[in-house]
Design an enzyme around this catalytic site. Structure first.
Site, PDB file in Angstrom:
ATOM      1  CG  HIS A 130      -0.223   9.179  -7.959  1.00  0.00           C
ATOM      2  ND1 HIS A 130       1.019   9.633  -7.580  1.00  0.00           N
ATOM      3  CD2 HIS A 130      -0.156   7.829  -7.911  1.00  0.00           C
ATOM      4  CE1 HIS A 130       1.804   8.598  -7.317  1.00  0.00           C
ATOM      5  NE2 HIS A 130       1.109   7.478  -7.508  1.00  0.00           N
ATOM      6  CD  GLU A 131      -3.178   5.317  -8.122  1.00  0.00           C
ATOM      7  OE1 GLU A 131      -2.758   4.540  -9.006  1.00  0.00           O
ATOM      8  OE2 GLU A 131      -2.635   5.404  -6.997  1.00  0.00           O
TER       9      GLU A 131
ATOM     10  CB  CYS B 177       5.417  14.083 -14.972  1.00  0.00           C
ATOM     11  SG  CYS B 177       6.239  13.164 -13.656  1.00  0.00           S
TER      12      CYS B 177
ATOM     13  CB  CYS C  24       7.613  12.261 -10.466  1.00  0.00           C
ATOM     14  SG  CYS C  24       8.524  13.787 -10.725  1.00  0.00           S
TER      15      CYS C  24
ATOM     16  CB  CYS D 168       5.530  16.007  -9.453  1.00  0.00           C
ATOM     17  SG  CYS D 168       4.815  15.133 -10.845  1.00  0.00           S
TER      18      CYS D 168
ATOM     19  CB  CYS E  93       6.815  18.198 -12.307  1.00  0.00           C
ATOM     20  SG  CYS E  93       7.660  16.700 -12.844  1.00  0.00           S
TER      21      CYS E  93
ATOM     22  CG  HIS F 250       0.679   5.026 -11.565  1.00  0.00           C
ATOM     23  ND1 HIS F 250       2.028   5.220 -11.747  1.00  0.00           N
ATOM     24  CD2 HIS F 250       0.468   5.114 -10.219  1.00  0.00           C
ATOM     25  CE1 HIS F 250       2.602   5.419 -10.565  1.00  0.00           C
ATOM     26  NE2 HIS F 250       1.685   5.371  -9.623  1.00  0.00           N
TER      27      HIS F 250
HETATM   28 ZN   LIG Z   1       1.725   5.656  -7.563  1.00  0.00          ZN
HETATM   29 ZN   LIG Z   2       6.787  14.689 -11.977  1.00  0.00          ZN
END
Ligand SMILES: [Zn+2]
Ligand SMILES: [Zn+2]
Lengths: 473, 164
Positions: B113-114, B151, B124, B129, B148, B117
């Site tokens: 996730h990070e 993304c 999302c 995801c 996903c 970014h």
């Molecule tokens: Zn975030």
């Molecule tokens: Zn996504």
């Protein structure tokens, strides 16, 4: 999230707050602009349209309340959320009375922030969709101010549309409160006479002589108290439509007078000698069975024959309950405008109560019930309890999250153990914070982990409705 | 756990991942009043101490992280920047016994996730995801440590544009 990005304006005098909040919200897909003071906020509001304003409460110069006020002046539908330190919650709460949407206590939980923003976005989407829906409904299910999607009423609309274009007398039948006058107005609005006057009079409320002078007018000195000449409803309605409500209640003498007007479109003022001609379309209405009245000798058959040219029968509300959601939508919108506040609709509980009620007073009663609900309601959504309907269906004292403290504490029984007391207290706090664990933990003076453990131990629910109300069954 | 994270990062971003263990902590990141570490300061520490540009750097710490306006964060990243940080401190969310496997999975998800970014990805709409918004552990558990389709294509688009 919608196609266009939701625009958030952040106002805070601390740079580090602006930066971290902006960064956080941007990752959520929002367009964010941050400004350091109220003055720049007002400038940004004048320049562009914003969906959400997040403002700090305590700032040098213009404070959060002043920003709120200025913002609402410029954009009344702007959602304003106040950020506040723990010590200023009271001010934040009173700010909500000034139209703030909600407040966040600094520092706040990521969950709290995200949930609130998501809720705002989905409500704004809903409002937009509702506006579109409403227009479509009016087109599809409406006949001027009469809304319905019941098949029986659709037939009524068709008949009314055709009838409106003719110049014939129309008789509207239906129980009290079915909307006979609203229908008469709709017919008028749909007719070639729409630019002319619509004049309504109820025949039941007046004595024979008063009604006579109301309908036909009188000359000066024609009877005691007739100190000036008076124009009657027939003359006032010239070129337009005259709506005679409760026509089944008029006296035999007036029945004859009316018959004459209908036959030769001429009449005399009370005490007058010259006949007056008028061009008036008559729409009459009654909740009585006129055929029965004729059989009983209480109503003239020839008058009924004259009135009976086109008959529109309005079904009672209990026979077209599928219209209730539509009418609720229609009336809450109207009431919102009349009361100059936002009413977004009724809760699902309230809708269940409305649908299961029998409506002896029909559409008018529905409107009255909603009006009461709108007056009593704490927020923008009318709750079941606000309606004052069928009290057995809803538990006493459960007035939603706002009054949650009462719900948990109102019981008379004495808690048995210390654990019971603790359980109740936690339930109460969760109700108070709307299920927000971090906030509840802060108020209880324990850490989040401990509170989670207690919630698990006592098997308390922490959803939005946690502990605020317990429904039987 | 680090191997697990590495495997998922390689899979998600198709980039080389080097592991490095550094016991030092940034001294100025500790906020005595809040008893937490500032994630912003953690990011600057990583930029100073980590590999030189254009490499991206992700730090994993067991310290509780915050940004000034929020009570805590699972992690933070410079949007479209070089540095990201993830904390394991809240990923057990007060549940007394979290199995190491569950914790490793959560850490992997938040790392993807990070780093996502840092590659310029926003949150999302898909709850499965890794880029889904996850303010609570429940939300983290609903996600997978993968991006996903949407993304992935956004990522490809960004890479094309930046020529990387
Ligand atoms: Zn975030
Ligand atoms: Zn996504």
């Amino acid at each position: 999230m919608g196609n266009e990005r939701t625009r958030i304006l952040v106002v805070d005098d601390e740079e580090i707050v602006r930066e971290s909040l902006g960064g956080w919200l941007e990752k959520d897909g929002f367009f964010v602009q941050s400004v350091p003071d109220g003055k720049s906020a007002v400038e940004a509001l004048e320049k562009e349209r914003w969906s959400i304003l997040l403002t700090d409460l305590k700032m040098p110069g213009m404070d959060g309340l002043q920003v709120l006020e200025e913002a609402k002046k410029r954009q009344p539908d702007l959602v304003v959320v106040l950020m506040t330190a723990y010590a200023t919650i009271d001010t934040a709460v009173s700010a909500m009375k000034l139209g703030a949407y909600d407040y966040l206590v600094k520092p706040f939980d990521p969950e709290e922030l995200s949930l609130m923003m998501q809720k705002i976005v989905s409500q704004q989407t809903l409002v937009r969709e509702n506006a579109v829906l409403r227009k479509a409904l009016k087109r599809e299910y409406g006949f001027h101010d009469v809304v319905s999607k019941s098949p029986a009423m659709q037939q009524v609309f068709e008949l009314a549309r055709v009838a409106a274009r003719s110049n014939s007398t129309i008789l509207v039948l239906g129980e009290s409160g079915t909307g006979k006058e609203v229908m008469a107005r709709a017919i008028h609005a749909e007719s070639p006479r729409a630019q002319g006057p619509f004049v309504a009079i109820s025949c039941a409320a007046l004595t024979e002589s008063l009604l006579e002078s109301e309908l036909f007018g009188h000359e000066k000195g024609s009877f005691t108290g007739a100190s000036a000449r008076k124009i009657g409803k027939f003359e006032a309605a010239n070129g337009g439509t005259l709506f005679l409500d409760e026509i089944g209640d008029i006296s035999p003498k007036l029945q004859l007078d009316l018959l004459r007007v209908l036959e030769d479109r001429r009449f005399h003022r009370v005490g007058g000698t010259d006949p007056i001609s008028v061009d008036v379309r008559i729409v009459a209405a009654t909740n009585r069975d006129l055929r029965k009245a004729v059989a009983e000798g209480k109503f003239r058959e020839d008058l009924l024959y004259r009135l009976n040219v086109i008959v529109i029968n309005l079904p009672p509300l209990r026979e077209r309950k599928e219209d209730i959601p539509l009418l609720v939508e229609h009336f809450t919108e109207q009431l919102g405008v009349e009361m100059q506040r936002r009413i977004e609709g009724v809760s699902s509980d309230a809708m269940v109560a409305l649908m299961s009620y029998d409506w002896p007073g029909n559409v008018r009663e529905l409107r009255n019930v909603l009006e009461r609900g709108a007056v009593v309601a704490q927020g923008r959504i009318i709750q079941a309890l606000d309606l004052g309907l069928a009290p057995a269906a809803v538990p006493e004292g459960a007035a939603g999250v706002g009054a949650g403290a009462a719900a948990a504490g109102a019981s008379d029984e004495v808690p048995a153990t210390l654990e019971d007391v603790e359980k109740r207290h936690i339930t109460q706090m969760l109700a108070h914070t709307g299920g927000n664990v971090s906030q509840a933990a802060r108020l209880l003076g324990i850490d989040r982990v401990t509170l989670y453990n207690k919630i698990r131990k006592y098997q308390l629910r922490r959803g939005d409705d946690s502990g605020s109300q317990q429904r039987p069954g | 756990m680090l191997e697990h994270v590495r495997a998922h990062l390689t899979g998600a971003f198709r980039a080389e991942v080097a592991l490095h263990h550094d016991p030092r902590r940034p001294a100025d990141a500790w906020d005595a009043r809040r008893r937490q570490h500032s994630s912003k300061k953690m990011l600057s520490f990583l930029l100073e101490q980590g590999p030189p540009p254009p490499a991206r750097v992700l730090g994993i710490t067991d310290q509780d992280l915050f940004i000034p306006i929020l009570t805590f964060v699972f992690g933070e990243a410079q949007l479209g920047g070089r540095a990201a940080v993830v904390s394991t401190a809240r990923l057990d969310d007060g549940v007394p016994v979290v199995s190491p496997r569950v914790l490793a999975e959560r850490v992997a998800i938040e790392c993807v996730h990070e780093v996502g970014h840092a590659y310029g990805l926003l949150h999302c709409a898909s709850p499965r995801c890794a880029m889904g918004r996850s303010p609570s552990v429940r939300d983290v558990d609903a996600k997978k440590p993968q991006l996903c389709r949407d993304c992935l294509s956004r990522l490809a688009e960004r890479n094309d544009r930046s020529g990387g």
